[in-house]
Design a protein around this motif. Structure first.
Motif, PDB file in Angstrom:
ATOM      1  N   HIS A 239      29.029  89.996 -23.236  1.00 31.09           N
ATOM      2  CA  HIS A 239      30.222  89.234 -22.862  1.00 31.09           C
ATOM      3  C   HIS A 239      30.420  89.301 -21.359  1.00 31.09           C
ATOM      4  CE1 HIS A 239      34.173  87.453 -23.026  1.00 31.09           C
ATOM      5  NE2 HIS A 239      34.743  88.547 -22.551  1.00 31.09           N
ATOM      6  N   PRO A 295      28.478  85.976 -31.396  1.00 29.25           N
ATOM      7  CA  PRO A 295      29.518  85.098 -30.844  1.00 29.25           C
ATOM      8  C   PRO A 295      29.736  83.880 -31.727  1.00 29.25           C
ATOM      9  CG  PRO A 295      27.458  84.770 -29.673  1.00 29.25           C
ATOM     10  CD  PRO A 295      27.215  85.903 -30.638  1.00 29.25           C
ATOM     11  N   ARG A 299      33.077  79.220 -28.446  1.00 35.80           N
ATOM     12  CA  ARG A 299      34.362  79.896 -28.230  1.00 35.80           C
ATOM     13  C   ARG A 299      34.146  81.145 -27.385  1.00 35.80           C
ATOM     14  NH1 ARG A 299      38.013  79.330 -33.684  1.00 35.80           N
ATOM     15  NH2 ARG A 299      37.387  77.209 -34.235  1.00 35.80           N
ATOM     16  N   ASP A 300      34.470  81.045 -26.127  1.00 31.68           N
ATOM     17  CA  ASP A 300      34.238  82.144 -25.190  1.00 31.68           C
ATOM     18  C   ASP A 300      35.088  83.357 -25.563  1.00 31.68           C
ATOM     19  OD1 ASP A 300      33.219  83.334 -22.734  1.00 31.68           O
ATOM     20  OD2 ASP A 300      35.278  83.122 -21.985  1.00 31.68           O
ATOM     21  N   GLY A 301      34.427  84.506 -25.642  1.00 32.23           N
ATOM     22  CA  GLY A 301      35.143  85.746 -25.886  1.00 32.23           C
ATOM     23  C   GLY A 301      35.537  85.977 -27.328  1.00 32.23           C
ATOM     24  N   GLN A 302      35.068  85.125 -28.262  1.00 33.45           N
ATOM     25  CA  GLN A 302      35.395  85.301 -29.677  1.00 33.45           C
ATOM     26  C   GLN A 302      34.116  85.591 -30.452  1.00 33.45           C
ATOM     27  OE1 GLN A 302      37.857  82.230 -31.330  1.00 33.45           O
ATOM     28  NE2 GLN A 302      39.105  82.041 -29.480  1.00 33.45           N
ATOM     29  N   PRO A 324      37.267  89.426 -37.063  1.00 29.98           N
ATOM     30  CA  PRO A 324      37.209  88.871 -35.707  1.00 29.98           C
ATOM     31  C   PRO A 324      37.201  89.978 -34.658  1.00 29.98           C
ATOM     32  CG  PRO A 324      39.381  88.559 -36.681  1.00 29.98           C
ATOM     33  CD  PRO A 324      38.511  89.111 -37.755  1.00 29.98           C
ATOM     34  N   LEU A 325      36.382  89.790 -33.642  1.00 36.49           N
ATOM     35  CA  LEU A 325      36.336  90.697 -32.500  1.00 36.49           C
ATOM     36  C   LEU A 325      36.753  89.906 -31.274  1.00 36.49           C
ATOM     37  CD1 LEU A 325      33.585  93.264 -31.546  1.00 36.49           C
ATOM     38  CD2 LEU A 325      34.419  91.634 -29.854  1.00 36.49           C
ATOM     39  N   ILE A 326      37.779  90.394 -30.589  1.00 37.13           N
ATOM     40  CA  ILE A 326      38.242  89.742 -29.365  1.00 37.13           C
ATOM     41  C   ILE A 326      38.249  90.770 -28.234  1.00 37.13           C
ATOM     42  CG2 ILE A 326      39.667  88.061 -30.618  1.00 37.13           C
ATOM     43  CD1 ILE A 326      42.106  89.800 -29.887  1.00 37.13           C
ATOM     44  N   PHE A 327      38.488  90.308 -27.022  1.00 34.22           N
ATOM     45  CA  PHE A 327      38.531  91.204 -25.883  1.00 34.22           C
ATOM     46  C   PHE A 327      39.955  91.317 -25.354  1.00 34.22           C
ATOM     47  CE2 PHE A 327      34.034  90.894 -26.006  1.00 34.22           C
ATOM     48  CZ  PHE A 327      33.571  92.026 -25.336  1.00 34.22           C
ATOM     49  N   GLU A 328      40.395  92.543 -25.170  1.00 36.62           N
ATOM     50  CA  GLU A 328      41.639  92.831 -24.471  1.00 36.62           C
ATOM     51  C   GLU A 328      41.259  93.490 -23.160  1.00 36.62           C
ATOM     52  OE1 GLU A 328      44.265  95.047 -26.958  1.00 36.62           O
ATOM     53  OE2 GLU A 328      44.547  93.388 -28.380  1.00 36.62           O
ATOM     54  N   PRO A 332      36.372  95.481 -26.257  1.00 36.13           N
ATOM     55  CA  PRO A 332      36.368  94.760 -27.530  1.00 36.13           C
ATOM     56  C   PRO A 332      37.316  95.417 -28.528  1.00 36.13           C
ATOM     57  CG  PRO A 332      34.360  96.045 -27.294  1.00 36.13           C
ATOM     58  CD  PRO A 332      35.106  96.183 -26.006  1.00 36.13           C
TER      59      PRO A 332
END
Length: 343
Positions: A239, A295, A299-302, A324-328, A332
């Motif tokens: 990412h 990925p 969808r960037d970052g998803q 779902p894995l997202i970035f904060e 991750p």
């Protein structure tokens, strides 16, 4: 028209409508992802693709996994761990355009029941298949964990195909870089280079090895990572220029806490950043174990994080936990959802 002919026509029409209704019911359509439930393919059969991985190619997601036999048994002569086994059924493939409705493409790497000495005999172990496409050779390349029933062989196996749905041709197995290879995955980078990531040294150390241009062998360039930390079930993703690796501890079939690490390059130094899972069940990775992260196209970052919820006494009934894995910021994050959609 006679009454007999009218009745015959009526019953024939009724039979056709009944068959159509049964067919429509059998062809299952899903609208969301339900982690831990029994998942069915578009023909209404339970999906059998454990320890799997995803390849996205020409607008289609291909899911490859272990096709397990329907009987589970314990090898009580293996004393090093609780060795529950199901006969190997080869490697299965399912395809989807929406990650929800999966069509069975068949057994793309079959077993070889007639050859008791073959790596692919049903009595052997064929685990954690992953497939990538080689842009130079135009081949689809599958890597997998090849084992003896007592889990002491510790080989990596390779197969190739001209099509994502096979059949794949088995090239054989070996010990990469001269050492053990157990739980494994492969990762193809944006520059076309590919790597095998695998548990070695009796699961004490995780190796990352650069593959050759054909993706069928190692180059001899590799790194040893998480030395004496006993990590397995690796899943690698990228990412915004950084590399992430989720892995599991070594507790046999029983779940444990997941761990995530980050690096600036695949062969660089990996820094542990903690458990990516949050919320209820995070301390047991939602009663599951990592196998792959991929990925979502466009969808960037998803991402989707794939886990297996092993049922050691009935392995064919092991369930799939996709979340779902997202970035904060730069970390991750995976949170439990009892049902979710791509929206």
């Amino acid at each position: 028209m006679s009454m007999h002919k009218k009745n015959l026509l009526f019953y024939s029409l009724f039979a056709c409508l009944f068959v159509f209704y049964i067919s429509a019911c059998t062809r299952t359509h899903h609208s969301g992802i339900v982690p831990g439930a029994v998942w069915y393919d578009t023909e209404g059969n339970p999906i059998n693709a454990h320890g799997g991985g995803i390849m996205y190619h020409d607008g289609v997601y291909y899911w490859y996994g272990e096709y397990k036999g329907d009987s589970t048994y314990l090898l009580d002569w293996v004393k090093t761990w609780e060795c529950w086994r199901a006969d190997a059924g080869g490697i299965s493939c399912y395809s989807s355009k929406d990650l929800v409705n999966w069509s069975f493409e068949g057994i793309v790497l079959p077993t070889v029941p007639q050859d008791t000495q073959s790596d692919l005999h049903p009595s052997q172990v064929i685990e954690r298949p992953k497939v990538i496409f080689n842009d130079k050779t135009k081949k689809f390349v599958m890597w997998m964990h090849i084992e003896s029933p007592d889990y002491e062989k510790a080989h990596a196996g390779v197969a190739i195909s001209d099509s994502p749905t096979g059949l794949f041709t088995y090239l054989g197995s070996f010990k990469p870089n001269g050492g053990d290879s157990r739980d494994q995955t492969i990762f193809k980078d944006d520059d076309g280079r590919a790597y095998q990531i695998y548990a070695s040294e009796w699961n004490n150390t995780l190796y990352i090895g650069l593959l050759n241009d054909e993706y069928t062998q190692h180059t001899g360039v590799y790194t040893r990572n998480f030395i004496n930390q006993s990590r397995e079930a690796p899943a690698v993703f990228k990412h915004r220029g950084r590399y992430y690796l989720i892995s599991s501890g070594c507790t046999g079939w029983d779940p444990n806490i997941a761990e995530c690490a980050v690096a600036d390059s695949m062969l660089g130094e990996w820094r542990v950043i903690g458990n990516p899972c949050i919320g209820e069940g995070a301390d047991s990775t939602y009663n599951a174990q990592s196998t792959f992260v991929f990925p979502i196209a466009g969808r960037d970052g998803q991402f989707v994080a794939m886990f297996d919820r092993w049922n050691k006494t009935n392995l064919i009934d092991s369930r799939y936990v996709w979340l779902p894995l997202i970035f904060e910021k730069d970390k991750p994050v995976i949170e439990w959802n009892k049902e979710w959609t791509l929206n």
